[in-house]
Write a protein that holds these residues in place. Structure first.
Motif, PDB file in Angstrom:
ATOM      1  N   LEU A 198     -32.839  56.012 -20.873  1.00 64.14           N
ATOM      2  CA  LEU A 198     -33.408  54.657 -20.586  1.00 64.14           C
ATOM      3  C   LEU A 198     -32.441  53.686 -20.581  1.00 64.14           C
ATOM      4  O   LEU A 198     -32.173  52.895 -19.984  1.00 64.14           O
ATOM      5  CB  LEU A 198     -34.466  54.512 -21.504  1.00 64.14           C
ATOM      6  CG  LEU A 198     -35.562  53.160 -21.089  1.00 64.14           C
ATOM      7  CD1 LEU A 198     -36.179  53.083 -19.695  1.00 64.14           C
ATOM      8  CD2 LEU A 198     -36.594  52.710 -22.225  1.00 64.14           C
ATOM      9  N   GLY A 199     -31.832  53.604 -21.771  1.00 66.74           N
ATOM     10  CA  GLY A 199     -30.679  52.761 -21.977  1.00 66.74           C
ATOM     11  C   GLY A 199     -29.652  52.654 -20.992  1.00 66.74           C
ATOM     12  O   GLY A 199     -29.031  51.828 -20.499  1.00 66.74           O
ATOM     13  N   TYR A 200     -29.218  53.884 -20.835  1.00 67.17           N
ATOM     14  CA  TYR A 200     -28.123  54.109 -19.903  1.00 67.17           C
ATOM     15  C   TYR A 200     -28.497  53.699 -18.439  1.00 67.17           C
ATOM     16  O   TYR A 200     -27.836  53.257 -17.625  1.00 67.17           O
ATOM     17  CB  TYR A 200     -27.850  55.825 -19.619  1.00 67.17           C
ATOM     18  CG  TYR A 200     -27.142  56.116 -20.820  1.00 67.17           C
ATOM     19  CD1 TYR A 200     -26.749  55.327 -22.080  1.00 67.17           C
ATOM     20  CD2 TYR A 200     -26.770  57.499 -20.952  1.00 67.17           C
ATOM     21  CE1 TYR A 200     -25.763  55.820 -22.879  1.00 67.17           C
ATOM     22  CE2 TYR A 200     -25.873  58.014 -21.968  1.00 67.17           C
ATOM     23  CZ  TYR A 200     -25.474  57.105 -23.137  1.00 67.17           C
ATOM     24  OH  TYR A 200     -24.541  57.446 -24.199  1.00 67.17           O
ATOM     25  N   SER A 201     -29.817  53.929 -17.953  1.00 65.42           N
ATOM     26  CA  SER A 201     -30.326  53.571 -16.716  1.00 65.42           C
ATOM     27  C   SER A 201     -30.145  51.785 -16.616  1.00 65.42           C
ATOM     28  O   SER A 201     -29.911  51.253 -15.806  1.00 65.42           O
ATOM     29  CB  SER A 201     -31.625  54.041 -16.458  1.00 65.42           C
ATOM     30  OG  SER A 201     -32.778  53.343 -17.395  1.00 65.42           O
ATOM     31  N   TYR A 202     -30.714  51.241 -17.966  1.00 68.34           N
ATOM     32  CA  TYR A 202     -30.433  49.901 -18.138  1.00 68.34           C
ATOM     33  C   TYR A 202     -29.420  49.243 -17.747  1.00 68.34           C
ATOM     34  O   TYR A 202     -29.138  48.005 -17.495  1.00 68.34           O
ATOM     35  CB  TYR A 202     -31.234  49.245 -19.286  1.00 68.34           C
ATOM     36  CG  TYR A 202     -32.829  49.282 -19.179  1.00 68.34           C
ATOM     37  CD1 TYR A 202     -33.647  49.868 -18.040  1.00 68.34           C
ATOM     38  CD2 TYR A 202     -33.642  48.708 -19.932  1.00 68.34           C
ATOM     39  CE1 TYR A 202     -34.826  49.895 -18.052  1.00 68.34           C
ATOM     40  CE2 TYR A 202     -34.947  48.560 -19.795  1.00 68.34           C
ATOM     41  CZ  TYR A 202     -35.551  49.287 -18.765  1.00 68.34           C
ATOM     42  OH  TYR A 202     -36.872  48.917 -18.632  1.00 68.34           O
ATOM     43  N   SER A 203     -28.142  50.044 -18.218  1.00 72.45           N
ATOM     44  CA  SER A 203     -26.647  49.430 -17.984  1.00 72.45           C
ATOM     45  C   SER A 203     -26.411  49.069 -16.462  1.00 72.45           C
ATOM     46  O   SER A 203     -25.562  48.312 -16.288  1.00 72.45           O
ATOM     47  CB  SER A 203     -25.742  50.433 -18.549  1.00 72.45           C
ATOM     48  OG  SER A 203     -25.772  51.558 -17.639  1.00 72.45           O
ATOM     49  N   GLY A 204     -27.370  49.711 -15.683  1.00 73.65           N
ATOM     50  CA  GLY A 204     -27.183  49.273 -13.992  1.00 73.65           C
ATOM     51  C   GLY A 204     -27.396  47.739 -13.978  1.00 73.65           C
ATOM     52  O   GLY A 204     -27.130  47.332 -12.891  1.00 73.65           O
ATOM     53  N   ILE A 205     -28.317  47.120 -15.066  1.00 74.58           N
ATOM     54  CA  ILE A 205     -28.806  45.949 -14.551  1.00 74.58           C
ATOM     55  C   ILE A 205     -27.736  44.929 -14.588  1.00 74.58           C
ATOM     56  O   ILE A 205     -27.458  44.111 -13.813  1.00 74.58           O
ATOM     57  CB  ILE A 205     -29.826  45.454 -15.579  1.00 74.58           C
ATOM     58  CG1 ILE A 205     -31.201  46.463 -15.402  1.00 74.58           C
ATOM     59  CG2 ILE A 205     -30.141  44.103 -15.554  1.00 74.58           C
ATOM     60  CD1 ILE A 205     -32.260  46.205 -16.312  1.00 74.58           C
TER      61      ILE A 205
END
Length: 758
Positions: A195-202
């Motif tokens: 989840l955190g890795y996906s949020y790095s895309g922000i």
């Protein structure tokens, strides 16, 4: 590496001083000081190519601008070494997270060992292709490259770490005798990380490609990569220091624990309680206490800018050297018991029997609560909570006020680049590094979306089926908060190397959400906190690894893959290490046994349990009824940054440097619990003054050559020593160090009066 010209030095320095880069402001070296004090003036930038001059000075001094796009990357050797280095790190980081002090599994050790093992593999492996059909690969595609070292290191930095989820799993078993299914635990641990890795895309396009955000930890690791590739002399220094620190660490950590906390006042008056309390670093104020244990100092003294250390030390002085004695002897707080304890107390100072508050199904027993009375906090614990609230709000406000301009420019450049190029957004910048990276395809947004969808499904399924006892709808709130905080708080980390803890805020929000529910599982608050916390923490680490790849010319898609692969391997090891800790150290964690060195105290787990009782069993409303001042922490966090921003606008050239008096860092340091271990903070400040002030400003050539290298050597030597101590003295039969003068059975600090009083 690009060599700086020695011509027109003075004028070039003046030109550089006009930069608006945060790094130039952070290190607080203006033109006059630079001209008067820096010894490497002759090497300052002049006649630089425009695309290099755009980069901050500290980046130009570290990064190599040569790149070979044909270098083999995801080789058999990479996978082999990654699988070798991840398990020990994942295990060590997990079990040391339950210690009071520790330094993480050294990623610098991985950098060094993987490089040498990689070169050895390149010599001994046959140049043979294996596989079938189109799926064939070479065991040895050619000489080992520094890029392969970078990839192994990035993979290990992802997988060879601990997991935030171990806190809620341990809490359930230690305090509530509840064992969660291994499969649920492992998939939950994967989910919150990804989840955190996906949020790095922000925020990646705002904080990674923009050269003004330097990410100090990424620079340190890049320094070591460059020295491994080019400078054999520097590596000799590295290994000499590494070996020396490794042998030394056996003293404070095992043979001579007195050196971990040199309490000078206790030596002068070993039987005087007041002197003992003031001087002790293990249960006292730690005044003028010196630590020679690297776990109490850490490489932060060589990473974080000096202004960060100044702010943190001022906060430590206020918290430990002013407020603690004012409370103890000046009646600052109304509750006079448990001043420096994480426990919960009754009105007479005895520990609160929290188990008596619970019914058999873990709900609040109102009859017992009315008989026992309100829960009381130690005064220090109360102000820790107050400043936690202040720090969280301050982080947002400070980022908006001081970071808005730079973030706005990055956003504008990003969207302008999107109109020109759909495949690579690094073209939004014209500096040399982004020009190099522009030939590599960027990570597409749909990769992050797929990762998010997978984690979302896992979290919703485990919550709706009650595999994890958390209301399913709170998962949406946790995700939303993580998405909101990731950019502003990552901005703070990118410029200062300071990571803001967000746990307490998450816990109070969750407490309010479920306060009036009929059925609620106490430790579910830590499940919620793990989801929302890792949405932020792991996004930062993902971004930092992307920045390391950026500095070392790694294709972003390859960096992304390496991090996912690292977690797939590392998470099951995290779970195995957690089960080992619960099996062998549970008596220390629940307070049945006492560790005389104050390491296996279960302090962190005890703090989490106190939060569980406060925010779930009792609920925030009851807490704030008894401590009405706590919610004002949010207001303080809102107002303080506005005051400093106003002062900065009114007096932009003031010597007080209002832009560097970061209230978020100050409040967060004030929220740190010093009661058990207050040694090290004075030593950290002294060390930072030497490295990040004196050598950076007055001996910059030496600093440039050795600072990051020595920081890596100290971390590597310490962690190697910790690993050896564990293998030799704890892995099989536990072997305790015999008591002697430097390992006194009563008090290793020789603060005898303090021990007797306790």
């Amino acid at each position: 590496m690009f060599k700086l010209s020695k011509k027109n030095t003075k004028s070039s320095i003046v030109e550089e001083s006009k930069s608006t880069d945060p790094i130039d402001k952070i290190h607080e070296i203006d033109v006059k000081e630079e001209l008067e004090h820096t010894t490497d003036i002759e090497s300052a930038a002049s006649s630089l190519p425009p695309d290099i001059e755009e980069l901050p000075r500290v980046v130009r001094e570290v990064v190599d601008f040569d790149d070979d796009a044909n270098t083999p990357l995801l080789t058999f050797r990479y996978f082999l070494l990654s699988i070798i280095f991840i398990p020990p790190g994942a295990f060590i980081d997990t079990f040391t997270s339950f210690r009071t002090t520790s330094a993480a599994y050294s990623i610098f050790f991985v950098q060094l060992a993987s490089h040498w093992l990689g070169m050895w593999l390149a010599k001994v492996l046959p140049d043979k292709k294996i596989g079938f059909g189109k799926f064939k690969f070479s065991l040895n595609p050619g000489p080992w490259s520094i890029k392969e070292t970078v990839l192994v290191t990035i993979t290990a930095s992802s997988g060879a770490t601990g997991s935030l989820a171990t806190n809620c799993i341990a809490l359930a078993e230690v305090y509530y005798d509840t064992t969660i299914s291994p499969a649920v635990c492992i998939f939950f641990m994967w989910a919150i990380v990804f989840l955190g890795y996906s949020y790095s895309g922000i925020s990646r396009n705002f904080l990674i490609n923009d050269p003004q955000f330097i990410w100090p930890q990424a620079l340190m690791q890049t320094t070591l990569f460059q020295n491994q590739k080019k400078s054999h002399g520097s590596m000799q220094v590295f290994f000499v220091v590494l070996i020396g620190v490794c042998f030394w660490t056996f003293l404070p950590e095992y043979v001579f624990p007195m050196t971990s906390s040199l309490a000078l006042l206790c030596w002068c008056a070993p039987e005087n309680y007041t002197a003992n309390f003031i001087g002790s670093g293990l249960g006292g104020m730690g005044f003028l206490n010196i630590s020679l244990d690297w776990s109490n100092i850490t490489s932060s003294i060589m990473l974080s800018p000096y202004w960060v250390h100044v702010v943190q030390f001022l906060a430590f002085i206020l918290g430990a050297w002013i407020l603690i004695p004012a409370t103890k002897w000046g009646n600052l707080g109304n509750f006079q018991y448990g001043l420096m304890s994480n426990n919960l107390f009754m009105s007479n100072g005895t520990k609160y029997p929290t188990t008596a508050l619970l019914t058999p199904d873990h709900q609040l027993n109102m009859t017992a609560y009315k008989q026992l009375g309100p829960v009381h906090l130690g005064t220090q614990r109360a102000w820790n909570i107050f400043f936690d609230y202040a720090a969280f709000v301050s982080g947002f406000v400070w980022a908006v006020l001081f970071g808005y301009k730079s973030l706005k420019e990055s956003v504008i450049k990003f969207y302008a680049a999107k109109l020109k190029s759909k495949s690579n957004t690094s073209s939004q910048y014209t500096d040399r590094l982004n020009k190099i990276q522009s030939k590599y395809a960027d990570v597409p947004l749909w990769w992050f979306l797929i990762l998010f969808i997978c984690t979302f499904i896992i979290l919703i399924v485990t919550s709706t089926t009650n595999a994890l006892p958390i209301p399913w709808w709170t998962v949406f709130v946790a995700m939303a908060i993580g998405a909101v905080i990731v950019t502003p708080l990552s901005w703070l980390y990118a410029i200062s190397n300071f990571q803001l803890a967000v746990g307490t805020f998450n816990e109070v929000i969750y407490g309010y959400m479920i306060e009036h529910m009929k059925y609620k599982v106490p430790y579910s608050v830590m499940i919620y906190s793990s989801i929302s916390g890792d949405a932020f923490y792991r996004a930062q680490y993902e971004s930092q690894s992307l920045k390391i790849g950026h500095y070392n010319h790694i294709p972003p898609r390859v960096t992304f893959f390496c991090q996912i692969f690292g977690e797939i391997v590392g998470v099951p090891i995290n779970y195995a290490a957690l089960k080992w800790v619960l099996k062998t150290k549970k008596d220390y964690l629940n307070g049945t046994k006492v560790d005389k060195l104050h390491q296996w105290t279960g302090q962190t787990l005890l703090s989490y349990h106190s939060n569980v009782v406060q925010y779930v069993t009792l609920g925030p409303s009851r807490l704030f009824e008894n401590y009405r001042v706590l919610p004002y922490g949010f207001l303080v966090g809102l107002i303080a940054p506005i005051i400093f921003y106003s002062l900065h606008r009114l007096f932009p050239n003031s010597k007080l440097k209002f832009r560097l008096r970061n209230t978020t860092i100050f409040f967060s340091t004030m929220s740190t619990f010093y009661g058990n271990i207050s040694t090290g903070y004075f030593s950290q400040f002294v060390g930072a003054t030497v490295t990040m002030f004196y050598f950076y400003r007055y001996r910059h050539n030496i600093w440039k050559k050795y600072n990051y290298l020595l920081g890596a050597a100290f971390d590597t030597g310490f962690n190697l020593s910790i690993l050896l101590i564990f293998i030799i003295f704890s892995a099989g039969k536990t072997i305790d160090m015999p008591n002697w003068w430097g390992n006194n059975d009563k008090s290793v600090e020789r603060c005898f009066a303090l021990v007797e009083a306790d």
